[in-house]
Design a protein around this motif. Structure first.
Motif, PDB file in Angstrom:
ATOM      1  N   VAL A  98       0.852  -1.181   0.000  1.00 56.37           N
ATOM      2  CA  VAL A  98       0.000   0.000   0.000  1.00 56.37           C
ATOM      3  C   VAL A  98       0.892   1.238   0.000  1.00 56.37           C
ATOM      4  O   VAL A  98       1.872   1.316   0.727  1.00 56.37           O
ATOM      5  CB  VAL A  98      -0.931   0.007   1.231  1.00 56.37           C
ATOM      6  CG1 VAL A  98      -1.723   1.299   1.299  1.00 56.37           C
ATOM      7  CG2 VAL A  98      -1.880  -1.183   1.165  1.00 56.37           C
ATOM      8  N   VAL A  99       0.551   2.160  -0.854  1.00 55.97           N
ATOM      9  CA  VAL A  99       1.302   3.409  -0.951  1.00 55.97           C
ATOM     10  C   VAL A  99       1.080   4.236   0.299  1.00 55.97           C
ATOM     11  O   VAL A  99      -0.019   4.281   0.842  1.00 55.97           O
ATOM     12  CB  VAL A  99       0.800   4.217  -2.170  1.00 55.97           C
ATOM     13  CG1 VAL A  99       1.645   5.460  -2.383  1.00 55.97           C
ATOM     14  CG2 VAL A  99       0.800   3.364  -3.408  1.00 55.97           C
ATOM     15  N   THR A 100       2.134   4.903   0.747  1.00 52.43           N
ATOM     16  CA  THR A 100       2.008   5.848   1.862  1.00 52.43           C
ATOM     17  C   THR A 100       2.139   7.260   1.313  1.00 52.43           C
ATOM     18  O   THR A 100       3.028   7.535   0.513  1.00 52.43           O
ATOM     19  CB  THR A 100       3.120   5.600   2.896  1.00 52.43           C
ATOM     20  OG1 THR A 100       2.983   4.272   3.404  1.00 52.43           O
ATOM     21  CG2 THR A 100       3.008   6.571   4.060  1.00 52.43           C
ATOM     22  N   PRO A 142       2.075  18.127  -1.934  1.00 52.82           N
ATOM     23  CA  PRO A 142       2.757  18.709  -3.100  1.00 52.82           C
ATOM     24  C   PRO A 142       2.237  18.088  -4.395  1.00 52.82           C
ATOM     25  O   PRO A 142       2.009  16.878  -4.462  1.00 52.82           O
ATOM     26  CB  PRO A 142       4.231  18.342  -2.875  1.00 52.82           C
ATOM     27  CG  PRO A 142       4.348  18.115  -1.407  1.00 52.82           C
ATOM     28  CD  PRO A 142       3.022  17.549  -0.975  1.00 52.82           C
ATOM     29  N   VAL A 143       2.064  18.912  -5.417  1.00 53.43           N
ATOM     30  CA  VAL A 143       1.447  18.455  -6.656  1.00 53.43           C
ATOM     31  C   VAL A 143       2.235  17.311  -7.288  1.00 53.43           C
ATOM     32  O   VAL A 143       1.643  16.366  -7.827  1.00 53.43           O
ATOM     33  CB  VAL A 143       1.244  19.633  -7.658  1.00 53.43           C
ATOM     34  CG1 VAL A 143       2.570  20.202  -8.127  1.00 53.43           C
ATOM     35  CG2 VAL A 143       0.407  19.188  -8.843  1.00 53.43           C
ATOM     36  N   HIS A 144       3.565  17.329  -7.205  1.00 48.99           N
ATOM     37  CA  HIS A 144       4.335  16.253  -7.856  1.00 48.99           C
ATOM     38  C   HIS A 144       4.085  14.909  -7.171  1.00 48.99           C
ATOM     39  O   HIS A 144       4.065  13.874  -7.826  1.00 48.99           O
ATOM     40  CB  HIS A 144       5.832  16.581  -7.911  1.00 48.99           C
ATOM     41  CG  HIS A 144       6.483  16.732  -6.578  1.00 48.99           C
ATOM     42  ND1 HIS A 144       6.594  17.958  -5.948  1.00 48.99           N
ATOM     43  CD2 HIS A 144       7.051  15.829  -5.744  1.00 48.99           C
ATOM     44  CE1 HIS A 144       7.205  17.784  -4.778  1.00 48.99           C
ATOM     45  NE2 HIS A 144       7.486  16.509  -4.636  1.00 48.99           N
ATOM     46  N   GLU A 145       3.858  14.937  -5.851  1.00 46.45           N
ATOM     47  CA  GLU A 145       3.547  13.680  -5.159  1.00 46.45           C
ATOM     48  C   GLU A 145       2.154  13.185  -5.512  1.00 46.45           C
ATOM     49  O   GLU A 145       1.936  11.993  -5.699  1.00 46.45           O
ATOM     50  CB  GLU A 145       3.659  13.876  -3.638  1.00 46.45           C
ATOM     51  CG  GLU A 145       5.084  13.957  -3.147  1.00 46.45           C
ATOM     52  CD  GLU A 145       5.167  13.997  -1.631  1.00 46.45           C
ATOM     53  OE1 GLU A 145       4.339  13.314  -0.966  1.00 46.45           O
ATOM     54  OE2 GLU A 145       6.045  14.702  -1.116  1.00 46.45           O
ATOM     55  N   ALA A 146       1.218  14.113  -5.631  1.00 46.17           N
ATOM     56  CA  ALA A 146      -0.150  13.742  -5.994  1.00 46.17           C
ATOM     57  C   ALA A 146      -0.173  13.142  -7.396  1.00 46.17           C
ATOM     58  O   ALA A 146      -0.812  12.113  -7.639  1.00 46.17           O
ATOM     59  CB  ALA A 146      -1.065  14.965  -5.925  1.00 46.17           C
ATOM     60  N   GLU A 166      -2.112   4.564   2.580  1.00 40.01           N
ATOM     61  CA  GLU A 166      -1.923   4.896   3.987  1.00 40.01           C
ATOM     62  C   GLU A 166      -1.633   6.388   4.059  1.00 40.01           C
ATOM     63  O   GLU A 166      -0.692   6.877   3.448  1.00 40.01           O
ATOM     64  CB  GLU A 166      -0.738   4.108   4.558  1.00 40.01           C
ATOM     65  CG  GLU A 166      -0.553   4.364   6.034  1.00 40.01           C
ATOM     66  CD  GLU A 166       0.653   3.614   6.608  1.00 40.01           C
ATOM     67  OE1 GLU A 166       0.455   2.848   7.550  1.00 40.01           O
ATOM     68  OE2 GLU A 166       1.777   3.806   6.089  1.00 40.01           O
ATOM     69  N   ILE A 167      -2.496   7.090   4.761  1.00 44.98           N
ATOM     70  CA  ILE A 167      -2.352   8.536   4.883  1.00 44.98           C
ATOM     71  C   ILE A 167      -1.664   8.839   6.209  1.00 44.98           C
ATOM     72  O   ILE A 167      -2.127   8.398   7.272  1.00 44.98           O
ATOM     73  CB  ILE A 167      -3.733   9.218   4.795  1.00 44.98           C
ATOM     74  CG1 ILE A 167      -4.216   9.156   3.343  1.00 44.98           C
ATOM     75  CG2 ILE A 167      -3.670  10.657   5.304  1.00 44.98           C
ATOM     76  CD1 ILE A 167      -5.526   9.847   3.098  1.00 44.98           C
ATOM     77  N   VAL A 168      -0.546   9.537   6.127  1.00 46.05           N
ATOM     78  CA  VAL A 168       0.201   9.900   7.324  1.00 46.05           C
ATOM     79  C   VAL A 168       0.114  11.410   7.504  1.00 46.05           C
ATOM     80  O   VAL A 168       0.414  12.173   6.586  1.00 46.05           O
ATOM     81  CB  VAL A 168       1.682   9.463   7.199  1.00 46.05           C
ATOM     82  CG1 VAL A 168       2.466   9.868   8.445  1.00 46.05           C
ATOM     83  CG2 VAL A 168       1.771   7.962   6.974  1.00 46.05           C
ATOM     84  N   ILE A 169      -0.353  11.829   8.688  1.00 48.09           N
ATOM     85  CA  ILE A 169      -0.434  13.254   9.025  1.00 48.09           C
ATOM     86  C   ILE A 169       0.302  13.405  10.353  1.00 48.09           C
ATOM     87  O   ILE A 169      -0.240  13.072  11.404  1.00 48.09           O
ATOM     88  CB  ILE A 169      -1.893  13.719   9.189  1.00 48.09           C
ATOM     89  CG1 ILE A 169      -2.775  13.221   8.037  1.00 48.09           C
ATOM     90  CG2 ILE A 169      -1.973  15.227   9.314  1.00 48.09           C
ATOM     91  CD1 ILE A 169      -4.259  13.223   8.350  1.00 48.09           C
ATOM     92  N   LYS A 220      -1.845   7.956  11.555  1.00 47.75           N
ATOM     93  CA  LYS A 220      -1.910   7.171  10.314  1.00 47.75           C
ATOM     94  C   LYS A 220      -3.344   6.715  10.089  1.00 47.75           C
ATOM     95  O   LYS A 220      -4.022   6.307  11.037  1.00 47.75           O
ATOM     96  CB  LYS A 220      -1.026   5.927  10.423  1.00 47.75           C
ATOM     97  CG  LYS A 220       0.447   6.213  10.300  1.00 47.75           C
ATOM     98  CD  LYS A 220       1.228   4.907  10.309  1.00 47.75           C
ATOM     99  CE  LYS A 220       2.717   5.192  10.196  1.00 47.75           C
ATOM    100  NZ  LYS A 220       3.521   3.974  10.231  1.00 47.75           N
ATOM    101  N   TYR A 221      -3.768   6.766   8.860  1.00 49.89           N
ATOM    102  CA  TYR A 221      -5.108   6.300   8.499  1.00 49.89           C
ATOM    103  C   TYR A 221      -5.005   5.399   7.275  1.00 49.89           C
ATOM    104  O   TYR A 221      -4.275   5.715   6.340  1.00 49.89           O
ATOM    105  CB  TYR A 221      -6.024   7.473   8.132  1.00 49.89           C
ATOM    106  CG  TYR A 221      -6.233   8.481   9.232  1.00 49.89           C
ATOM    107  CD1 TYR A 221      -7.307   8.355  10.119  1.00 49.89           C
ATOM    108  CD2 TYR A 221      -5.370   9.564   9.380  1.00 49.89           C
ATOM    109  CE1 TYR A 221      -7.512   9.287  11.128  1.00 49.89           C
ATOM    110  CE2 TYR A 221      -5.568  10.501  10.382  1.00 49.89           C
ATOM    111  CZ  TYR A 221      -6.634  10.355  11.257  1.00 49.89           C
ATOM    112  OH  TYR A 221      -6.836  11.276  12.251  1.00 49.89           O
ATOM    113  N   MET A 222      -5.755   4.296   7.299  1.00 55.87           N
ATOM    114  CA  MET A 222      -5.928   3.510   6.077  1.00 55.87           C
ATOM    115  C   MET A 222      -7.101   4.137   5.337  1.00 55.87           C
ATOM    116  O   MET A 222      -8.157   4.386   5.929  1.00 55.87           O
ATOM    117  CB  MET A 222      -6.221   2.051   6.423  1.00 55.87           C
ATOM    118  CG  MET A 222      -6.345   1.154   5.204  1.00 55.87           C
ATOM    119  SD  MET A 222      -4.848   1.119   4.179  1.00 55.87           S
ATOM    120  CE  MET A 222      -3.754   0.172   5.241  1.00 55.87           C
ATOM    121  N   ALA A 223      -6.916   4.412   4.049  1.00 51.61           N
ATOM    122  CA  ALA A 223      -7.971   5.107   3.313  1.00 51.61           C
ATOM    123  C   ALA A 223      -8.020   4.587   1.884  1.00 51.61           C
ATOM    124  O   ALA A 223      -7.187   3.790   1.463  1.00 51.61           O
ATOM    125  CB  ALA A 223      -7.699   6.616   3.316  1.00 51.61           C
TER     126      ALA A 223
END
Length: 208
Positions: free
Chosen positions: A4-6, A45-49, A63-66, A70-73
């Motif tokens: 899963v991508v983070t 950042p737009v390049h990461e998106a 996996e969203i890291v703030i 961490k959240y699985m989404a």
């Protein structure tokens, strides 16, 4: 399991307009889910998106890291500027491990170039289903290289339909791809068509 991508996000200032952010090379995003106290405004950042969207689709897990959280989404929506095809906004839905959730899988066609007769018509871009997050499928590869004119491939013939951990929402008899039958004229029809459209050609042939 699958990798899963983070993605590392920052919280977004609510008073900044989307356009101001995008001018700085930042894409606004939102994470929502019924288990969250409130939706979380994020930025990336737009390049990461854009790199994320090269290999992931609506229905891909992330996996969203703030900071330390961490959240699985799952990616629910990517909004683009009409006409300009510039990414404007991303929406993510937070997932809960043991909870059946509705999602979608992208249909990816391969072998199209090997169809010699007829024309492949791609009818269905995505398949909606319900499953536990651990069993999510974000893409269904369909090899059409062996299809012949008149063939019809429906959802129930795909691997995703045979996966017992997935409950289809899209009707199983939905057509995914079909190959048209080239129109074949009988000799009578051809003569008639030639008669009507180009009488000169018919008389030329008779002189030979």
């Amino acid at each position: 399991g699958d990798i899963v991508v983070t993605l590392n996000f920052e919280k977004r200032e609510k008073n900044l307009k989307g356009r101001q952010l995008r001018n700085k090379g930042i894409i606004p995003a939102v994470l929502y889910g019924k288990h969250l106290e409130e939706s979380v405004c994020l930025q990336l950042p737009v390049h990461e998106a854009e790199r994320f969207l090269q290999y992931n689709f609506i229905g891909s897990k992330v996996e969203i890291v703030i900071g330390k959280e961490k959240y699985m989404a799952v990616l629910k929506e990517a909004t683009y500027t009409p006409g300009a095809n510039k990414l404007e906004h991303l929406s993510f839905q937070a997932l809960v491990a043991g909870e059946v959730t509705r999602s979608v899988a992208r249909v990816i066609i391969s072998g199209r170039e090997r169809i010699r007769e007829g024309v492949l018509i791609h009818m269905l871009d995505e398949i909606t289903y319900s499953a536990l997050p651990a069993d999510f499928v974000d893409r269904v590869e369909v090899d059409v290289s062996q299809m012949k004119p008149g063939d019809v491939l429906t959802v129930e013939e795909l691997d995703i339909a045979k996966n017992e951990k997935i409950e289809l929402v899209t009707p199983p008899d939905s057509v995914v791809v079909t190959v048209t039958v080239p129109k074949v004229y009988t000799e009578d029809e051809e003569a008639e068509a030639a008669d009507v459209e180009e009488p000169a050609l018919v008389s030329d042939k008779e002189e030979d």
